[in-house]
Design a protein around this motif. Structure first.
Motif, PDB file in Angstrom:
ATOM      1  N   ARG A 175     -20.175  26.404   3.807  1.00 53.73           N
ATOM      2  CA  ARG A 175     -20.588  27.687   3.247  1.00 53.73           C
ATOM      3  C   ARG A 175     -20.007  28.846   4.055  1.00 53.73           C
ATOM      4  O   ARG A 175     -19.614  29.863   3.501  1.00 53.73           O
ATOM      5  N   GLN A 217     -17.208  28.813   5.763  1.00 56.78           N
ATOM      6  CA  GLN A 217     -15.785  28.918   5.455  1.00 56.78           C
ATOM      7  C   GLN A 217     -15.557  29.475   4.057  1.00 56.78           C
ATOM      8  O   GLN A 217     -14.623  30.234   3.841  1.00 56.78           O
ATOM      9  N   ALA A 218     -16.377  29.116   3.098  1.00 57.29           N
ATOM     10  CA  ALA A 218     -16.199  29.557   1.725  1.00 57.29           C
ATOM     11  C   ALA A 218     -16.572  31.024   1.557  1.00 57.29           C
ATOM     12  O   ALA A 218     -16.127  31.663   0.610  1.00 57.29           O
ATOM     13  N   ARG A 222     -13.482  33.269   1.528  1.00 60.23           N
ATOM     14  CA  ARG A 222     -12.429  32.973   0.558  1.00 60.23           C
ATOM     15  C   ARG A 222     -12.722  33.616  -0.780  1.00 60.23           C
ATOM     16  O   ARG A 222     -13.821  34.053  -1.046  1.00 60.23           O
TER      17      ARG A 222
END
Length: 108
Positions: free
Chosen positions: A61, A63-64, A67
């Motif tokens: 989560r 890392q996302a 993005r």
């Protein structure tokens, strides 16, 4: 067979009965202790697995979150950082109209 008779009932000797009860109690206590250790090991492995999945979920989560497309600004709802849009133009071509146009150009 050697002809010996070994009874598996209650021994008639009170000392043998007491010794049997002591052995049974020791075996029972050992089984309970062994079961407690096995249960603690299973609970420990489950806790470690839960911790691992929780950390993995948190990491994914995290890392996302950075993005995604970037629109370059805006702080309103639905306008997250890192959102980009691709701009372009398009023309809708009607298949029937295109076929008619081709037919008319072939006749000329």
């Amino acid at each position: 067979m050697n002809g010996r008779y070994i009874p598996f009932g209650n021994p008639r000797n009170p000392l043998a009965q007491a010794l049997s009860l002591v052995v049974l109690a020791v075996v029972l206590v050992g089984a309970v202790i062994m079961g407690a250790f096995v249960l603690m090991a299973v609970i420990g492995f489950a806790a470690i697995a839960l911790l691992g999945f929780t950390v993995r979920n948190w990491w994914l989560r995290r890392q996302a979150r950075g993005r995604g497309p970037n629109d370059g600004g805006g702080s309103g709802p639905g306008r997250g950082k890192g959102i980009r849009y691709i701009e372009g133009e398009y023309e809708v071509i009607d298949a029937d109209a295109e076929a008619e146009r081709r037919r008319s150009s072939e006749r000329r």
